[in-house]
Design a protein around this motif. Structure first.
Motif, short mmCIF file in Angstrom:
data_model
loop_
_atom_site.label_atom_id
_atom_site.label_comp_id
_atom_site.label_asym_id
_atom_site.label_seq_id
_atom_site.Cartn_x
_atom_site.Cartn_y
_atom_site.Cartn_z
N GLY A 1 59.25 29.60 84.47
CA GLY A 1 58.79 29.75 83.10
C GLY A 1 59.94 30.17 82.21
N ASP A 2 59.66 30.29 80.93
CA ASP A 2 60.70 30.71 79.99
C ASP A 2 61.06 32.17 80.23
OD1 ASP A 2 58.00 30.76 79.25
OD2 ASP A 2 58.49 31.29 77.19
N GLY A 3 60.08 32.96 80.66
CA GLY A 3 60.39 34.35 80.99
C GLY A 3 61.21 34.40 82.25
N ASP A 4 60.77 33.71 83.25
CA ASP A 4 61.40 33.69 84.56
C ASP A 4 62.86 33.20 84.46
OD1 ASP A 4 60.57 34.13 87.39
OD2 ASP A 4 61.20 32.03 87.64
N VAL B 1 61.25 24.07 83.48
CA VAL B 1 60.91 25.29 82.75
C VAL B 1 59.64 24.97 81.96
CG1 VAL B 1 61.56 26.97 81.01
CG2 VAL B 1 63.29 26.06 82.57
N GLU B 2 58.55 25.60 82.35
CA GLU B 2 57.28 25.38 81.66
C GLU B 2 57.25 26.38 80.51
OE1 GLU B 2 55.07 23.44 85.51
OE2 GLU B 2 54.17 25.28 84.71
N ASN B 3 57.70 25.89 79.37
CA ASN B 3 58.14 26.75 78.28
C ASN B 3 57.02 26.98 77.25
OD1 ASN B 3 59.50 28.00 76.22
ND2 ASN B 3 61.20 26.52 76.17
N ASN B 4 56.45 28.19 77.26
CA ASN B 4 55.36 28.46 76.32
C ASN B 4 55.69 29.57 75.33
OD1 ASN B 4 55.28 30.61 78.05
ND2 ASN B 4 53.32 30.09 78.99
N GLY B 5 56.98 30.02 75.34
CA GLY B 5 57.40 31.02 74.36
C GLY B 5 56.82 32.40 74.57
N THR B 6 56.26 32.61 75.74
CA THR B 6 55.61 33.90 75.96
C THR B 6 55.59 34.25 77.44
OG1 THR B 6 53.60 35.17 75.45
CG2 THR B 6 53.28 32.92 76.16
N TYR B 7 55.31 35.49 77.72
CA TYR B 7 55.06 35.89 79.11
C TYR B 7 53.56 35.80 79.31
CZ TYR B 7 59.69 38.28 78.99
OH TYR B 7 61.00 38.60 78.87
N GLY B 8 53.12 34.66 79.75
CA GLY B 8 51.67 34.46 79.89
C GLY B 8 51.05 35.43 80.88
N LEU B 9 51.66 35.49 82.05
CA LEU B 9 51.04 36.27 83.13
C LEU B 9 50.87 37.75 82.78
CD1 LEU B 9 50.05 35.76 86.11
CD2 LEU B 9 52.18 36.80 86.82
MG LIG Z 1 56.14 31.71 79.59
#
Ligand SMILES: [Mg+2]
Ligand SMILES: Cc1cc2nc3c(=O)[nH]c(=O)nc-3n(C[C@H](O)[C@H](O)[C@H](O)COP(=O)(O)OP(=O)(O)OC[C@H]3O[C@@H](n4cnc5c(N)ncnc54)[C@H](O)[C@@H]3O)c2cc1C
Ligand SMILES: Cc1ncc(C[n+]2csc(CCOP(=O)(O)OP(=O)(O)O)c2C)c(N)n1
Ligand code: SF4
Ligand code: SF4
Ligand code: SF4
Lengths: 350, 676
Positions: free
Chosen positions: A110-113, A136-144
């Motif tokens: 992810g983007d965070g990772d 990179v599954e990029n959602n601009g946030t820390y989803g988890l």
């Molecule tokens: Mg993310």
């Protein structure tokens, strides 16, 4: 009510050369939020592997921590997998790559990772040209962890609760090109026609392939002021021309006007045919690509498509001249050089 | 101005109805209906004009295409948004219910069985098909070949056997029967014949206060169900219970009353229903027929004389001629009567035989050989002039352009026999209807009857069952009965016969909360369960011993779990959809595609899995934000509900489609609904 996908499938479902259907490439039923972009990416990975006739047992899925990093559980049930600690997937990938060149490595992050905790590892995996597809599954946030800003969130994009974002974003694609990635593409989880061929190309490419995929988080980053929401991306997506993946030995089916398409030959002889919307654009010229990304960023557009490719690069294993065979298949006589060689070495020391 | 032409009102909303031209009726039905969605007549009128124009264009296109190509094309424009307010749209998705002539709500009764609510399951059947116990044993079951499970899996759900379960496991259902008004409405209806068609009309009219008289030539009611369907398939108790239930509702039954003149009956009643069946068995005029007549029997007459115990034996060697269900009943009866060498001969190849698969199978299982491609030539007599055998010629089937032709091969065979049973078809016969009382007959001596209203050319006389268009089966007789009862009620109330009550429908969301749905989607993946049979040896020695034993409770519950709940409809609202594809990915059978709109032909090709089954509709949404549309191929949907479960916005919902075909029993309910 059962939430498992019933075993039924459409009797006319297409089969690939292995006699498998798309459904044979599935994983468990997703536990991500319904509507999460990450699930669409999983579906595209399934589609790409199906179309490339990939044998699932020759694939290793590697990931870190995050909703995105959970995704490998939802595709390719029959593949190998390694779920590392947060941001450490690139090291696992590097090690695995050295130990066994034969597997196809799909790194899902992810983007965070990748852009926060794991950025150091990420950069070195690129620099070393690890032969893998890095999503990179990029959602601009820390989803988890419930929606904190990530390092790819745009400056003007507030969080779900209306708080301001204080720091500018990292653009992963330009960074990757600068670090030496040999296949760099950006896409959108909601555009399957574009994403599937890009994944297929990345799989056939030998070297580090980065797919930066905007993947809306329906729960924490799909609000009006978000720049990674479904609506925002659809309104600001500037897709480069159509990308076609042309398997080895097949004809290109789509016809473009003269000079309006480029063809990129991949390592195994298959090709990517790219429609050009901008006649001056050359995807094999890194400077050109960086310029394009910067320009579109300035215009407030998100450029998607194959941004850069270097099909002549040497992957990590070649650079280090590692054995072609997986380490675990090497026999005693291959591992041990024998007493003659030892004597030779000892002589040199005396 | 309030020109109400083409308009009618349902649930306070104005609907448009347009009669379909005759040549298109077999395809489109009698009329096309669509809601204007408006309660206000002034607002509905302009919409009416638009819809009427659309319908007319549609007729025009279809007619032209039909004339040009002999086939009906599906339009050349982009696909229209599906109108799910048309009750027929989702009705058609419930394949079994749609195929049933009486439109019994199959998935609902199967769910009731799964909940062990046998009384409710029985009553649901009874209201719609009147004879659940009889039909659960004998129905022609057009629902089963239509069953979705036959497409998604292997074999259909054993719908008919489950219907029998509702009869076998119910308790006393008398308390649930409709109330019969003490004060009658003053209208007297005469029904001729006491077969399933007439009995249905009686049942539908009695609760409305009609006085009903049934005339039957035999000494007991039931028609062919009593006289021709052997009791090893349909025990007398089952028949009696369901037939006399209707008589007990207050019908006046006159048995041993052969009507020899319709003219004499007409004037005593406000309306007359003719349900006299197709009573004349076809004969076989070949050499030797007259001479050997003592040992040649018309199948249906022979079965009747057995039912009334006039005939109790038959010769040892028996030939049954014919390939339909009557032939199957004849051969199986002959064996039970003591014949030890029974053969069935049929002119066509076995694969073209008219008998239902299961009846043919039963006969074969009982050891009866079927000699196909065998055409009768002559009855052979011995020196004393008694039947001793038959001569046949072998035929060969040739197919050109899908049409079959039977070509004689010249090869002759001789089969010895003591008796021959002819089961080669039935005809209508109305020697008792005077030619000058206003009932028109066609060139085949069949009455001219309107397909929708069941009315003959004499306004007071209605036909139904086998009497209307020749031999069919029980469930069609019931369906005709319902329609005739509606017509008779309209006729007696001076309402236009074409102003027919619409079906009762409603769609109810099954969502109860987050991740909670009020139906069980956990279908069984097991193969169709076999029904237990009686011991063959014993059964073959006993004319009355029922062969099929029916499911026990465990088998019934297991079989019920095979049903796919096709009445649980997927309902889509485009304004909620964010095009995230979650539904596309979860759907196990790849029903859902988001794509650009196009002509139906092109759309069918470009779906995730091309939609090749043209009998099944495509559900098309309105335009979405990206300009695409959602298209769902109804063909393979297993109604698992996962699309709705995975949809983040509730754009998909699962709604139970309760479709009740109109019949007079729910007339009271319609009224209640209109008031509410
Ligand atoms: Mg993310
Ligand atoms: C051998 C055989 C087996 C069959 N098996 C099945 C089966 O398994 N399943 C199935 O669905 N269908 C079966 N059928 C068909 C089914 O029985 C008929 O389609 C159905 O009974 C027709 O119903 P009906 O009410 O129209 O007429 P009928 O059942 O034929 O009833 C007509 C009644 O009218 C009476 N009648 C006739 N003329 C007069 C008159 N002038 N005055 C007074 N009374 C008169 C007759 O005595 C009879 O009782 C079978 C038919 C046959 C011949
Ligand atoms: C070492 C460590 N630090 C912090 C966390 C908490 N943590 C879990 S997931 C996550 C962020 C994931 O964000 P991203 O990679 O963008 O994934 P997403 O859920 O958005 O797909 C964080 C900070 C952790 N699990 N481990
Ligand atoms: S929280 Fe966001 S990223 Fe995580 S599963 Fe839900 S929608 Fe996807
Ligand atoms: S109910 Fe929905 S998910 Fe299930 S089969 Fe039908 S369309 Fe697909
Ligand atoms: S899951 Fe719902 S919102 Fe997503 S595409 Fe399907 S219908 Fe639309």
């Amino acid at each position: 009510m059962s939430y498992f996908k019933p075993i039924n499938k459409h009797p006319n479902l297409e089969k690939n050369k292995l006699g498998l259907t798309r459904r044979d490439y599935e994983g468990g039923v997703s536990t991500l939020c319904a509507g999460c972009g990450h699930d669409s990416i999983s579906a595209c990975i399934i589609e790409a592997c199906f179309r490339l006739n990939i044998e699932a047992y020759k694939v290793a899925k590697l990931s870190g921590i995050g909703c995105s990093s959970k995704a490998p559980a939802y595709f390719l049930n029959a593949s190998h997998g390694f779920n590392s600690v947060h941001g450490r997937m690139p090291s696992i990938a590097t090690g695995a790559n050295c130990a066994n060149e034969d597997l196809l490595y799909l790194g899902v992050s992810g983007d965070g990772d990748s852009a926060s905790i794991g950025i150091g590892q990420f950069i070195h995996a690129i620099r070393r040209q690890v032969n893998m597809v890095y999503f990179v599954e990029n959602n601009g946030t820390y989803g988890l962890t419930k929606g904190q800003f990530s390092a790819t969130n745009d400056l003007e994009s507030k969080n779900k609760y209306g708080e301001d974002n204080l720091f500018p974003p990292i653009d992963l694609t330009s960074m990757a090109i600068q670090m030496g990635a040999s296949y760099v593409a950006r896409s959108f989880s909601g555009d399957r026609d574009q994403l599937v061929p890009l994944i297929m190309g990345a799989i056939q490419h030998k070297g580090f392939a980065l797919l930066d995929i905007i993947s809306p988080c329906v729960t924490f980053n799909n609000h009006d002021s978000s720049t990674k929401s479904y609506d925002y991306i659809r309104n600001h997506n500037e897709a480069m021309g159509k990308t076609d993946f042309v398997p080895l030995g097949e004809e290109i089916k789509t016809n473009y006007d003269d000079g309006s398409s480029v063809e990129v030959k991949l390592h195994d002889g298959s090709r990517l045919s790219l429609e050009k919307t901008d006649h001056n654009f050359d995807p094999t010229d890194a400077g050109n690509s960086l310029e394009l990304i910067r320009e579109k960023n300035k215009e407030g557009k998100i450029i998607t498509g194959l941004l850069y490719v270097d099909n002549k690069c040497k992957p990590l294993t070649e650079i280090m001249d590692l054995p072609d065979k997986p380490l675990n298949t090497l026999e005693q006589d291959e591992l041990c050089p024998g007493s003659e060689v030892l004597d030779e070495i000892n002589k040199g020391l005396s | 101005m309030s020109d109400k032409k083409y308009l009618f009102k349902r649930n306070n909303v104005w609907w448009v109805k347009l009669a379909v031209p005759l040549s298109l009726r077999s395809e489109l039905g009698y009329d096309l209906r669509r809601t204007t969605g408006e309660k206000d007549l002034d607002k509905a009128l302009p919409i009416r004009d638009k819809i009427v124009e659309e319908f007319k264009t549609e007729f025009q296109i279809r007619k032209v295409n039909a004339d040009d190509k002999g086939i009906v094309l599906r339009g050349t424009e982009h696909m229209q948004k599906t109108d799910i307010s048309d009750p027929q749209y989702f009705h058609k998705v419930v394949d079994c219910q749609y195929a049933c002539p009486a439109h019994t709500n199959v998935p609902e009764y199967i769910r009731l069985i799964a909940q062990k609510k046998y009384d409710d399951a029985y009553m649901l059947n009874w209201e719609s098909n009147v004879f659940p116990g009889i039909l659960g044993r004998t129905c022609d079951r057009p629902c089963e070949p239509a069953c979705r499970r036959g497409r998604t899996h292997d074999k259909p759900v054993a719908i008919c056997r489950l219907k029998r379960v509702t009869y076998d496991y119910k308790n006393d259902i008398d308390p649930y029967l409709p109330e019969i008004p003490k004060v009658k409405n003053g209208k007297k209806i005469g029904l001729i014949g006491a077969g399933p068609a007439s009995l249905t009309v009686a049942r539908d009219l009695l609760p409305l206060g009609y006085e009903v008289t049934i005339f039957e030539k035999d000494n007991k009611p039931g028609g062919l169900m009593r006289t021709n369907i052997p009791s090893f398939r349909l025990p007398a108790e089952v028949l009696d219970e369901e037939v006399y239930r209707i008589i007990k509702m207050g019908a006046e039954l006159k048995t041993n009353s052969y009507i020899d003149s319709l003219k004499n009956v007409i004037d005593s009643f406000d309306a007359v229903f003719v349900g006299t069946g197709a009573p004349k068995g076809k004969d076989l005029e070949i050499p030797g027929r007259k001479e050997a007549s003592e040992n040649i029997h018309i199948g249906i007459d022979w079965l009747t004389s057995i039912a009334f115990e006039h005939t109790k034996s038959i010769g040892k060697k028996v030939i049954v001629i014919g390939g339909g269900n009557t032939a199957m009943d004849c051969c199986r009866t002959a064996i039970r009567l003591g014949a030890d060498d029974v053969k069935v001969t049929v002119r066509s190849p076995k694969s073209d035989m008219k008998a239902s698969d299961w009846e043919l199978e039963e006969a074969i299982d009982e050891g009866i050989p079927i000699l196909d491609n065998t055409s009768p030539k002559e009855f052979l007599l011995d020196d004393e002039g008694k039947l001793k055998g038959m001569k046949f010629e072998k035929m060969e089937a040739q197919y050109t352009d899908g049409r079959r032709k039977l070509i004689p091969t010249g090869e002759e065979i001789i089969i010895e026999c003591d008796d021959v049973l002819l089961a080669i078809g039935q005809d209508n016969a109305f020697p008792w209807i005077e030619k000058n009382i206003g009932i028109d007959f066609n060139e085949w001596d069949c009455p001219i009857v309107d397909k929708t209203t069941m009315q003959s050319s004499h306004p007071k006389v209605f036909f139904g069952g086998d009497a209307a268009w020749g031999p069919e089966n029980i469930i069609w007789a019931v369906a005709h009965g319902h329609q005739a009862a509606i017509s008779i009620d309209n006729f007696c109330s001076e309402v236009d016969l074409f102003d027919r009550p619409p079906p009762l429908t409603n769609l109810v969301s099954q969502k109860m909360g987050i991740h909670e749905w009020s139906y069980d989607n956990g279908i069984s993946q097991e193969a169709r369960l076999e029904v237990p049979h009686a011991d063959l040896k014993q059964a073959l020695n006993d004319l009355k011993m029922e062969v099929e034993l029916g499911f026990d409770e465990k088998l019934a519950l297991d079989e019920a779990q095979r049903c796919l709940n096709c009445d649980m409809q997927t309902v889509f609202q485009e304004k909620l959809c964010i095009e995230c594809d979650a539904c596309v990915d979860i759907c196990p059978t790849d029903c859902i595609t988001f794509t650009t709109n196009d002509t139906e032909e092109k759309v069918r090709e470009k779906l995730r899995v091309p939609a090749l089954n043209l009998d099944q509709d495509l559900y098309v949404s309105g335009k979405l934000a990206t300009g695409r549309v959602m298209i769902k191929d109804e063909d393979m949907c297993v109604h698992c509900g996962l699309c709705a479960e995975r949809c983040p916005t509730g754009a998909w919902d699962i709604q139970k489609n309760n479709y009740i075909e109109a019949h007079n029993l729910n007339k009271g309910r319609v009224k209640a609904k209109e008031v509410a």
